[in-house]
Design a protein around this motif. Structure first.
Motif, PDB file in Angstrom:
ATOM      1  N   THR A   1       0.830  -1.198   0.000  1.00  0.00           N
ATOM      2  CA  THR A   1       0.000   0.000   0.000  1.00  0.00           C
ATOM      3  C   THR A   1       0.866   1.249   0.000  1.00  0.00           C
ATOM      4  N   LEU A   2       1.904   1.261   0.818  1.00  0.00           N
ATOM      5  CA  LEU A   2       2.794   2.420   0.852  1.00  0.00           C
ATOM      6  C   LEU A   2       3.514   2.607  -0.480  1.00  0.00           C
ATOM      7  N   ARG A   3       3.935   1.519  -1.095  1.00  0.00           N
ATOM      8  CA  ARG A   3       4.602   1.614  -2.402  1.00  0.00           C
ATOM      9  C   ARG A   3       3.637   2.129  -3.477  1.00  0.00           C
ATOM     10  N   ARG A   4       2.381   1.690  -3.427  1.00  0.00           N
ATOM     11  CA  ARG A   4       1.372   2.199  -4.375  1.00  0.00           C
ATOM     12  C   ARG A   4       1.164   3.695  -4.166  1.00  0.00           C
ATOM     13  N   PHE A   5       1.106   4.106  -2.901  1.00  0.00           N
ATOM     14  CA  PHE A   5       0.943   5.525  -2.600  1.00  0.00           C
ATOM     15  C   PHE A   5       2.081   6.325  -3.216  1.00  0.00           C
ATOM     16  N   LEU A   6       3.322   5.859  -3.057  1.00  0.00           N
ATOM     17  CA  LEU A   6       4.466   6.568  -3.621  1.00  0.00           C
ATOM     18  C   LEU A   6       4.409   6.601  -5.143  1.00  0.00           C
ATOM     19  N   ALA A   7       3.919   5.530  -5.758  1.00  0.00           N
ATOM     20  CA  ALA A   7       3.810   5.501  -7.215  1.00  0.00           C
ATOM     21  C   ALA A   7       2.791   6.524  -7.716  1.00  0.00           C
ATOM     22  N   VAL A   8       1.728   6.700  -6.958  1.00  0.00           N
ATOM     23  CA  VAL A   8       0.660   7.622  -7.353  1.00  0.00           C
ATOM     24  C   VAL A   8       1.005   9.068  -6.997  1.00  0.00           C
ATOM     25  N   ALA A   9       1.637   9.266  -5.858  1.00  0.00           N
ATOM     26  CA  ALA A   9       1.893  10.625  -5.374  1.00  0.00           C
ATOM     27  C   ALA A   9       3.339  10.804  -4.922  1.00  0.00           C
ATOM     28  N   PRO A  10       4.295  10.671  -5.843  1.00  0.00           N
ATOM     29  CA  PRO A  10       5.704  10.748  -5.436  1.00  0.00           C
ATOM     30  C   PRO A  10       6.124  12.101  -4.874  1.00  0.00           C
ATOM     31  N   ALA A  11       5.400  13.157  -5.211  1.00  0.00           N
ATOM     32  CA  ALA A  11       5.754  14.495  -4.719  1.00  0.00           C
ATOM     33  C   ALA A  11       4.944  14.912  -3.496  1.00  0.00           C
ATOM     34  N   HIS A  12       4.143  14.010  -2.960  1.00  0.00           N
ATOM     35  CA  HIS A  12       3.317  14.332  -1.797  1.00  0.00           C
ATOM     36  C   HIS A  12       4.218  14.681  -0.616  1.00  0.00           C
ATOM     37  N   PRO A  13       3.782  15.613   0.232  1.00  0.00           N
ATOM     38  CA  PRO A  13       4.596  15.987   1.404  1.00  0.00           C
ATOM     39  C   PRO A  13       4.947  14.802   2.314  1.00  0.00           C
ATOM     40  N   ALA A  14       4.150  13.756   2.320  1.00  0.00           N
ATOM     41  CA  ALA A  14       4.429  12.598   3.171  1.00  0.00           C
ATOM     42  C   ALA A  14       5.371  11.600   2.510  1.00  0.00           C
ATOM     43  N   ALA A  15       5.728  11.814   1.249  1.00  0.00           N
ATOM     44  CA  ALA A  15       6.532  10.835   0.515  1.00  0.00           C
ATOM     45  C   ALA A  15       7.880  10.549   1.192  1.00  0.00           C
ATOM     46  N   ALA A  16       8.532  11.578   1.670  1.00  0.00           N
ATOM     47  CA  ALA A  16       9.840  11.369   2.313  1.00  0.00           C
ATOM     48  C   ALA A  16       9.709  10.488   3.550  1.00  0.00           C
ATOM     49  N   GLU A  17       8.676  10.711   4.341  1.00  0.00           N
ATOM     50  CA  GLU A  17       8.470   9.902   5.548  1.00  0.00           C
ATOM     51  C   GLU A  17       8.116   8.466   5.174  1.00  0.00           C
ATOM     52  N   ILE A  18       7.318   8.297   4.149  1.00  0.00           N
ATOM     53  CA  ILE A  18       6.957   6.943   3.712  1.00  0.00           C
ATOM     54  C   ILE A  18       8.184   6.206   3.204  1.00  0.00           C
ATOM     55  N   LYS A  19       9.036   6.885   2.455  1.00  0.00           N
ATOM     56  CA  LYS A  19      10.289   6.261   1.983  1.00  0.00           C
ATOM     57  C   LYS A  19      11.154   5.855   3.169  1.00  0.00           C
ATOM     58  N   ARG A  20      11.197   6.723   4.196  1.00  0.00           N
ATOM     59  CA  ARG A  20      11.991   6.402   5.394  1.00  0.00           C
ATOM     60  C   ARG A  20      11.435   5.158   6.088  1.00  0.00           C
ATOM     61  N   LEU A  21      10.110   5.080   6.203  1.00  0.00           N
ATOM     62  CA  LEU A  21       9.485   3.913   6.834  1.00  0.00           C
ATOM     63  C   LEU A  21       9.775   2.640   6.047  1.00  0.00           C
ATOM     64  N   LEU A  22       9.685   2.723   4.729  1.00  0.00           N
ATOM     65  CA  LEU A  22       9.961   1.551   3.904  1.00  0.00           C
ATOM     66  C   LEU A  22      11.418   1.117   4.031  1.00  0.00           C
ATOM     67  N   ALA A  23      12.324   2.076   4.044  1.00  0.00           N
ATOM     68  CA  ALA A  23      13.743   1.752   4.199  1.00  0.00           C
ATOM     69  C   ALA A  23      14.015   1.131   5.568  1.00  0.00           C
ATOM     70  N   ALA A  24      13.378   1.656   6.599  1.00  0.00           N
ATOM     71  CA  ALA A  24      13.560   1.101   7.945  1.00  0.00           C
ATOM     72  C   ALA A  24      13.026  -0.312   8.013  1.00  0.00           C
ATOM     73  N   GLY A  25      11.915  -0.565   7.347  1.00  0.00           N
ATOM     74  CA  GLY A  25      11.352  -1.912   7.321  1.00  0.00           C
ATOM     75  C   GLY A  25      12.256  -2.903   6.619  1.00  0.00           C
ATOM     76  N   GLN A  26      12.932  -2.459   5.555  1.00  0.00           N
ATOM     77  CA  GLN A  26      13.845  -3.332   4.832  1.00  0.00           C
ATOM     78  C   GLN A  26      15.082  -3.639   5.666  1.00  0.00           C
ATOM     79  N   SER A  27      15.533  -2.657   6.435  1.00  0.00           N
ATOM     80  CA  SER A  27      16.734  -2.878   7.246  1.00  0.00           C
ATOM     81  C   SER A  27      16.468  -3.777   8.436  1.00  0.00           C
ATOM     82  N   THR A  28      15.191  -3.901   8.846  1.00  0.00           N
ATOM     83  CA  THR A  28      14.876  -4.777   9.961  1.00  0.00           C
ATOM     84  C   THR A  28      14.389  -6.139   9.487  1.00  0.00           C
ATOM     85  N   GLY A  29      14.329  -6.327   8.165  1.00  0.00           N
ATOM     86  CA  GLY A  29      13.926  -7.623   7.643  1.00  0.00           C
ATOM     87  C   GLY A  29      12.437  -7.814   7.511  1.00  0.00           C
ATOM     88  N   ARG A  30      11.656  -6.759   7.601  1.00  0.00           N
ATOM     89  CA  ARG A  30      10.198  -6.872   7.465  1.00  0.00           C
ATOM     90  C   ARG A  30       9.791  -6.959   6.050  1.00  0.00           C
TER      91      ARG A  30
END
Length: 82
Positions: A53-82
């Motif tokens: 869902t977060l990846r779809r959101f970024l695909a639809v609204a890459p310039a949204h003000p929340a995009a940077a935070e969503i990218k950070r959350l996704l990166a944190a999830g990848q680093s923890t193995g989620r």
């Protein structure tokens, strides 16, 4: 619309849709509060669906003000193995 749906049928999927609708409407604090309600009940549920869902959101609204935070959350999830 989502708030009315929640009154008829409380469901975390609807709550998450509400959170994204609030985010798109510029209500970041309302979106965060709604998403945290879901996480408080089910902290480990549907993590793969959440990521999609977060990846779809970024695909639809890459310039949204929340995009940077969503990218950070996704990166944190990848680093923890989620």
């Amino acid at each position: 619309m989502y708030q009315e749906a929640l009154r008829d049928r409380p469901d975390d999927g609807i709550r998450l849709r509400l959170a994204f609708a609030l985010l798109r409407a510029g209500d970041g604090s309302g979106a965060q509060r709604t998403a945290r309600e879901v996480l408080a009940r089910e902290p480990d549920s549907r993590s793969s669906e959440a990521e999609q869902t977060l990846r779809r959101f970024l695909a639809v609204a890459p310039a949204h003000p929340a995009a940077a935070e969503i990218k950070r959350l996704l990166a944190a999830g990848q680093s923890t193995g989620r």
